[in-house]
Design a protein around this motif. Structure first.
Motif, mmCIF file in Angstrom:
data_model
loop_
_atom_site.group_PDB
_atom_site.id
_atom_site.type_symbol
_atom_site.label_atom_id
_atom_site.label_comp_id
_atom_site.label_asym_id
_atom_site.label_seq_id
_atom_site.Cartn_x
_atom_site.Cartn_y
_atom_site.Cartn_z
ATOM 1 N N THR A 113 -79.159 85.549 -48.313
ATOM 2 C CA THR A 113 -78.367 84.558 -47.579
ATOM 3 C C THR A 113 -79.338 83.655 -46.826
ATOM 4 O O THR A 113 -79.634 83.875 -45.649
ATOM 5 C CB THR A 113 -77.401 85.266 -46.611
ATOM 6 N N THR A 114 -79.850 82.658 -47.545
ATOM 7 C CA THR A 114 -80.898 81.798 -46.999
ATOM 8 C C THR A 114 -80.624 80.337 -47.355
ATOM 9 O O THR A 114 -79.749 80.039 -48.165
ATOM 10 C CB THR A 114 -82.268 82.167 -47.596
ATOM 11 N N GLU A 115 -81.394 79.458 -46.765
ATOM 12 C CA GLU A 115 -81.316 78.046 -47.126
ATOM 13 C C GLU A 115 -81.753 77.836 -48.580
ATOM 14 O O GLU A 115 -81.231 76.952 -49.261
ATOM 15 C CB GLU A 115 -82.183 77.199 -46.185
ATOM 16 N N THR A 116 -82.673 78.650 -49.034
ATOM 17 C CA THR A 116 -83.101 78.560 -50.428
ATOM 18 C C THR A 116 -81.930 78.878 -51.357
ATOM 19 O O THR A 116 -81.750 78.221 -52.388
ATOM 20 C CB THR A 116 -84.283 79.506 -50.702
ATOM 21 N N ALA A 117 -81.129 79.863 -51.001
ATOM 22 C CA ALA A 117 -79.941 80.198 -51.804
ATOM 23 C C ALA A 117 -78.955 79.043 -51.808
ATOM 24 O O ALA A 117 -78.374 78.721 -52.852
ATOM 25 C CB ALA A 117 -79.276 81.463 -51.264
ATOM 26 N N GLN A 148 -77.987 73.206 -56.762
ATOM 27 C CA GLN A 148 -78.625 72.789 -58.010
ATOM 28 C C GLN A 148 -77.887 73.366 -59.215
ATOM 29 O O GLN A 148 -77.715 72.685 -60.229
ATOM 30 C CB GLN A 148 -80.093 73.209 -58.026
ATOM 31 N N LEU A 149 -77.441 74.611 -59.110
ATOM 32 C CA LEU A 149 -76.676 75.222 -60.190
ATOM 33 C C LEU A 149 -75.367 74.484 -60.408
ATOM 34 O O LEU A 149 -74.991 74.186 -61.543
ATOM 35 C CB LEU A 149 -76.429 76.703 -59.887
ATOM 36 N N THR A 169 -83.096 77.167 -61.662
ATOM 37 C CA THR A 169 -81.778 76.714 -62.111
ATOM 38 C C THR A 169 -81.514 77.164 -63.535
ATOM 39 O O THR A 169 -80.410 77.616 -63.856
ATOM 40 C CB THR A 169 -81.660 75.186 -61.991
ATOM 41 N N ARG A 170 -82.523 77.095 -64.401
ATOM 42 C CA ARG A 170 -82.338 77.577 -65.779
ATOM 43 C C ARG A 170 -82.034 79.071 -65.786
ATOM 44 O O ARG A 170 -81.169 79.531 -66.534
ATOM 45 C CB ARG A 170 -83.579 77.273 -66.624
ATOM 46 N N ARG A 171 -82.704 79.827 -64.940
ATOM 47 C CA ARG A 171 -82.437 81.265 -64.850
ATOM 48 C C ARG A 171 -81.000 81.506 -64.378
ATOM 49 O O ARG A 171 -80.292 82.354 -64.928
ATOM 50 C CB ARG A 171 -83.413 81.927 -63.878
ATOM 51 N N PHE A 226 -74.551 84.292 -57.573
ATOM 52 C CA PHE A 226 -75.829 84.412 -58.271
ATOM 53 C C PHE A 226 -76.987 83.860 -57.449
ATOM 54 O O PHE A 226 -78.078 84.433 -57.460
ATOM 55 C CB PHE A 226 -75.753 83.750 -59.650
ATOM 56 N N ALA A 227 -76.800 82.766 -56.748
ATOM 57 C CA ALA A 227 -77.874 82.215 -55.913
ATOM 58 C C ALA A 227 -78.252 83.181 -54.796
ATOM 59 O O ALA A 227 -79.435 83.395 -54.526
ATOM 60 C CB ALA A 227 -77.449 80.867 -55.335
#
Length: 91
Positions: free
Chosen positions: A51-55, A61-62, A12-14, A44-45
């Motif tokens: 294109t994932t659940e992590t993104a 979070q961002l 998130t900081r990045r 950015f994510a």
């Protein structure tokens, strides 16, 4: 009333710093818009995670870390705010 301090993870900081760099590097004196905050969080994510659940989680979070855009703030001013948040100076 005291607020709860949010602890940001490295990702998130990045993302906050990357978004700040984009906003300050392109038309920093132009008005910042809420639509830009929302759109760029996704861009950015997905740039980092595909294109994932992590993104999706990183985008959420961002958006939680980056405050809603106030009327009259420029892209450059908002970028400064994002950098302060990323460094833990402001929320």
């Amino acid at each position: 009333m005291t607020g709860t301090r949010v602890v940001l993870d490295d990702d998130t900081r990045r993302l906050l710093r990357d978004l700040a760099d984009k906003l300050s590097g392109y038309r920093p004196d132009a008005p910042m818009h809420e639509a830009t905050r929302l759109a760029q969080a996704l861009v950015f994510a997905e740039r980092i995670h595909g294109t994932t659940e992590t993104a999706f989680a990183a985008e959420q979070q961002l958006l939680a870390a980056a405050p809603p855009v106030r009327d009259g703030i420029t892209r450059g001013e908002y970028a400064t705010l994002l950098r302060l948040i990323a460094e833990g100076v402001s929320q």
